[in-house]
Motif scaffolding. Sequence first.
Motif, PDB file in Angstrom:
ATOM      1  N   THR A 102      22.658   8.724 -19.671  1.00 23.08           N
ATOM      2  CA  THR A 102      24.012   8.254 -19.956  1.00 23.08           C
ATOM      3  C   THR A 102      24.685   7.854 -18.650  1.00 23.08           C
ATOM      4  O   THR A 102      25.022   8.704 -17.816  1.00 23.08           O
ATOM      5  CB  THR A 102      24.847   9.364 -20.646  1.00 23.08           C
ATOM      6  OG1 THR A 102      24.197   9.779 -21.850  1.00 23.08           O
ATOM      7  CG2 THR A 102      26.242   8.861 -20.968  1.00 23.08           C
ATOM      8  N   LEU A 103      24.851   6.561 -18.443  1.00 23.27           N
ATOM      9  CA  LEU A 103      25.527   6.088 -17.235  1.00 23.27           C
ATOM     10  C   LEU A 103      26.990   6.505 -17.259  1.00 23.27           C
ATOM     11  O   LEU A 103      27.638   6.499 -18.310  1.00 23.27           O
ATOM     12  CB  LEU A 103      25.438   4.567 -17.126  1.00 23.27           C
ATOM     13  CG  LEU A 103      24.049   3.949 -16.927  1.00 23.27           C
ATOM     14  CD1 LEU A 103      24.176   2.437 -16.804  1.00 23.27           C
ATOM     15  CD2 LEU A 103      23.341   4.530 -15.712  1.00 23.27           C
ATOM     16  N   LEU A 104      27.513   6.855 -16.103  1.00 22.30           N
ATOM     17  CA  LEU A 104      28.917   7.227 -15.991  1.00 22.30           C
ATOM     18  C   LEU A 104      29.797   5.971 -16.014  1.00 22.30           C
ATOM     19  O   LEU A 104      29.335   4.862 -15.757  1.00 22.30           O
ATOM     20  CB  LEU A 104      29.145   8.022 -14.716  1.00 22.30           C
ATOM     21  CG  LEU A 104      28.431   9.391 -14.677  1.00 22.30           C
ATOM     22  CD1 LEU A 104      28.556  10.027 -13.301  1.00 22.30           C
ATOM     23  CD2 LEU A 104      28.986  10.331 -15.745  1.00 22.30           C
ATOM     24  N   ASP A 105      31.055   6.173 -16.315  1.00 16.84           N
ATOM     25  CA  ASP A 105      31.996   5.063 -16.483  1.00 16.84           C
ATOM     26  C   ASP A 105      32.081   4.192 -15.224  1.00 16.84           C
ATOM     27  O   ASP A 105      32.288   4.698 -14.121  1.00 16.84           O
ATOM     28  CB  ASP A 105      33.386   5.626 -16.816  1.00 16.84           C
ATOM     29  CG  ASP A 105      34.409   4.523 -17.041  1.00 16.84           C
ATOM     30  OD1 ASP A 105      34.103   3.592 -17.806  1.00 16.84           O
ATOM     31  OD2 ASP A 105      35.485   4.587 -16.427  1.00 16.84           O
ATOM     32  N   GLY A 106      31.916   2.893 -15.409  1.00 21.61           N
ATOM     33  CA  GLY A 106      32.079   1.937 -14.324  1.00 21.61           C
ATOM     34  C   GLY A 106      30.834   1.681 -13.502  1.00 21.61           C
ATOM     35  O   GLY A 106      30.821   0.748 -12.679  1.00 21.61           O
ATOM     36  N   VAL A 107      29.787   2.457 -13.696  1.00 26.35           N
ATOM     37  CA  VAL A 107      28.599   2.346 -12.844  1.00 26.35           C
ATOM     38  C   VAL A 107      27.922   0.981 -12.972  1.00 26.35           C
ATOM     39  O   VAL A 107      27.628   0.320 -11.973  1.00 26.35           O
ATOM     40  CB  VAL A 107      27.601   3.482 -13.159  1.00 26.35           C
ATOM     41  CG1 VAL A 107      26.219   3.173 -12.589  1.00 26.35           C
ATOM     42  CG2 VAL A 107      28.120   4.802 -12.606  1.00 26.35           C
ATOM     43  N   GLN A 108      27.665   0.562 -14.196  1.00 24.71           N
ATOM     44  CA  GLN A 108      26.988  -0.714 -14.401  1.00 24.71           C
ATOM     45  C   GLN A 108      27.782  -1.859 -13.766  1.00 24.71           C
ATOM     46  O   GLN A 108      27.226  -2.736 -13.090  1.00 24.71           O
ATOM     47  CB  GLN A 108      26.799  -0.977 -15.896  1.00 24.71           C
ATOM     48  CG  GLN A 108      26.063  -2.268 -16.234  1.00 24.71           C
ATOM     49  CD  GLN A 108      24.580  -2.190 -15.936  1.00 24.71           C
ATOM     50  OE1 GLN A 108      23.891  -1.321 -16.444  1.00 24.71           O
ATOM     51  NE2 GLN A 108      24.081  -3.098 -15.109  1.00 24.71           N
ATOM     52  N   GLU A 109      29.075  -1.842 -13.959  1.00 23.89           N
ATOM     53  CA  GLU A 109      29.963  -2.877 -13.412  1.00 23.89           C
ATOM     54  C   GLU A 109      29.918  -2.909 -11.890  1.00 23.89           C
ATOM     55  O   GLU A 109      29.802  -3.976 -11.271  1.00 23.89           O
ATOM     56  CB  GLU A 109      31.388  -2.597 -13.898  1.00 23.89           C
ATOM     57  CG  GLU A 109      32.473  -3.402 -13.236  1.00 23.89           C
ATOM     58  CD  GLU A 109      33.860  -2.870 -13.563  1.00 23.89           C
ATOM     59  OE1 GLU A 109      34.767  -3.091 -12.737  1.00 23.89           O
ATOM     60  OE2 GLU A 109      34.029  -2.222 -14.622  1.00 23.89           O
ATOM     61  N   VAL A 110      29.987  -1.740 -11.262  1.00 21.34           N
ATOM     62  CA  VAL A 110      30.018  -1.659  -9.802  1.00 21.34           C
ATOM     63  C   VAL A 110      28.685  -2.072  -9.198  1.00 21.34           C
ATOM     64  O   VAL A 110      28.632  -2.849  -8.232  1.00 21.34           O
ATOM     65  CB  VAL A 110      30.402  -0.234  -9.357  1.00 21.34           C
ATOM     66  CG1 VAL A 110      30.163  -0.040  -7.862  1.00 21.34           C
ATOM     67  CG2 VAL A 110      31.859   0.045  -9.693  1.00 21.34           C
ATOM     68  N   ILE A 111      27.597  -1.551  -9.753  1.00 21.63           N
ATOM     69  CA  ILE A 111      26.268  -1.876  -9.237  1.00 21.63           C
ATOM     70  C   ILE A 111      26.017  -3.379  -9.328  1.00 21.63           C
ATOM     71  O   ILE A 111      25.524  -4.009  -8.384  1.00 21.63           O
ATOM     72  CB  ILE A 111      25.182  -1.107 -10.017  1.00 21.63           C
ATOM     73  CG1 ILE A 111      25.295   0.396  -9.764  1.00 21.63           C
ATOM     74  CG2 ILE A 111      23.798  -1.627  -9.658  1.00 21.63           C
ATOM     75  CD1 ILE A 111      24.824   0.840  -8.413  1.00 21.63           C
ATOM     76  N   SER A 112      26.366  -3.961 -10.455  1.00 25.47           N
ATOM     77  CA  SER A 112      26.157  -5.400 -10.651  1.00 25.47           C
ATOM     78  C   SER A 112      26.948  -6.217  -9.643  1.00 25.47           C
ATOM     79  O   SER A 112      26.449  -7.203  -9.086  1.00 25.47           O
ATOM     80  CB  SER A 112      26.571  -5.807 -12.072  1.00 25.47           C
ATOM     81  OG  SER A 112      25.790  -5.148 -13.039  1.00 25.47           O
ATOM     82  N   ALA A 113      28.192  -5.816  -9.385  1.00 30.31           N
ATOM     83  CA  ALA A 113      29.053  -6.563  -8.468  1.00 30.31           C
ATOM     84  C   ALA A 113      28.598  -6.424  -7.017  1.00 30.31           C
ATOM     85  O   ALA A 113      28.519  -7.416  -6.282  1.00 30.31           O
ATOM     86  CB  ALA A 113      30.494  -6.080  -8.615  1.00 30.31           C
ATOM     87  N   LEU A 114      28.262  -5.202  -6.589  1.00 31.62           N
ATOM     88  CA  LEU A 114      27.888  -4.971  -5.192  1.00 31.62           C
ATOM     89  C   LEU A 114      26.520  -5.551  -4.861  1.00 31.62           C
ATOM     90  O   LEU A 114      26.249  -5.903  -3.710  1.00 31.62           O
ATOM     91  CB  LEU A 114      27.916  -3.475  -4.877  1.00 31.62           C
ATOM     92  CG  LEU A 114      29.286  -2.793  -4.983  1.00 31.62           C
ATOM     93  CD1 LEU A 114      29.176  -1.328  -4.593  1.00 31.62           C
ATOM     94  CD2 LEU A 114      30.320  -3.498  -4.110  1.00 31.62           C
ATOM     95  N   HIS A 115      25.690  -5.655  -5.864  1.00 29.10           N
ATOM     96  CA  HIS A 115      24.345  -6.188  -5.674  1.00 29.10           C
ATOM     97  C   HIS A 115      24.365  -7.616  -5.129  1.00 29.10           C
ATOM     98  O   HIS A 115      23.430  -8.058  -4.446  1.00 29.10           O
ATOM     99  CB  HIS A 115      23.589  -6.127  -7.012  1.00 29.10           C
ATOM    100  CG  HIS A 115      22.235  -6.743  -6.985  1.00 29.10           C
ATOM    101  ND1 HIS A 115      21.960  -7.974  -7.542  1.00 29.10           N
ATOM    102  CD2 HIS A 115      21.069  -6.307  -6.453  1.00 29.10           C
ATOM    103  CE1 HIS A 115      20.684  -8.260  -7.358  1.00 29.10           C
ATOM    104  NE2 HIS A 115      20.116  -7.274  -6.710  1.00 29.10           N
ATOM    105  N   GLU A 116      25.436  -8.329  -5.392  1.00 30.04           N
ATOM    106  CA  GLU A 116      25.520  -9.725  -4.966  1.00 30.04           C
ATOM    107  C   GLU A 116      25.709  -9.877  -3.460  1.00 30.04           C
ATOM    108  O   GLU A 116      25.350 -10.904  -2.883  1.00 30.04           O
ATOM    109  CB  GLU A 116      26.680 -10.411  -5.695  1.00 30.04           C
ATOM    110  CG  GLU A 116      26.506 -10.474  -7.210  1.00 30.04           C
ATOM    111  CD  GLU A 116      27.699 -11.108  -7.896  1.00 30.04           C
ATOM    112  OE1 GLU A 116      28.605 -11.567  -7.175  1.00 30.04           O
ATOM    113  OE2 GLU A 116      27.713 -11.152  -9.142  1.00 30.04           O
TER     114      GLU A 116
END
Length: 229
Positions: A102-116
């Motif tokens: 279970t991913l914690l809140d905001g994790v997917q969004e942050v990882i995707s954005a910083l990856h760029e």
Amino acid sequence: MKNKIEFIAFDADDTLWENELYFQELEHKFCHLLRKYSPAPSVSEELFKTEIKNLHIYGYGLKGMLLCMIETICKVINGEGDLNLVKEILRSGQELLQRPITLLDGVQEVISALHENYKLVLATKGDLFDQKRKISASGLQEYFCHIEIMSDKKNADYKRLLDHLGCKAENLLMIGNSIKSDIIPILELGGYAAYVPHHVTWAHEQYEGEVTHSHFIKLNNIKEIQNYL
């Protein structure tokens, strides 16, 4: 900091996904199973002492916890109880080893954005097989240029990671939920560290002091890190 960071390293358990909550649920069940032999606080205290005693042998993770639970059962029942307790706690532990991530809140969004814009690293400690399972099941593996499953998180462990990455400490930002394991070692090496509090923390990872350092950031949630980068 904004112009210095090249690598961003993330802790995994309780930073990217839920973990300690499930461990505490298992411990609660363990104490309940032994309730006729000893009060829950005493069982919990005995388990913690056993975990700390064996940490240098078993390392971190659920498998080590299960072995410590078996040892604690032997101490508490003193050879006079129902050894089916061992079977029951092993069954519960095996179920936990297969629990969905279970991913914690905001994790997917942050990882995707910083990856760029940054090279992302996963720096976690724990049992090798279990951590690999969780990383694969998280759906985040593709975002990381390097994944390091560490036996511990001391200064020397982070120094080896930095050397492997070819990264100076001042060019790395570490994000994690443990002041002791994720924050202080990186600050001492000269890097940057962002603390993301989690609602439950294992007693061994709890830190009572205040961190005052120019490279330290305290966040309310992981999404706030984007305000600093």
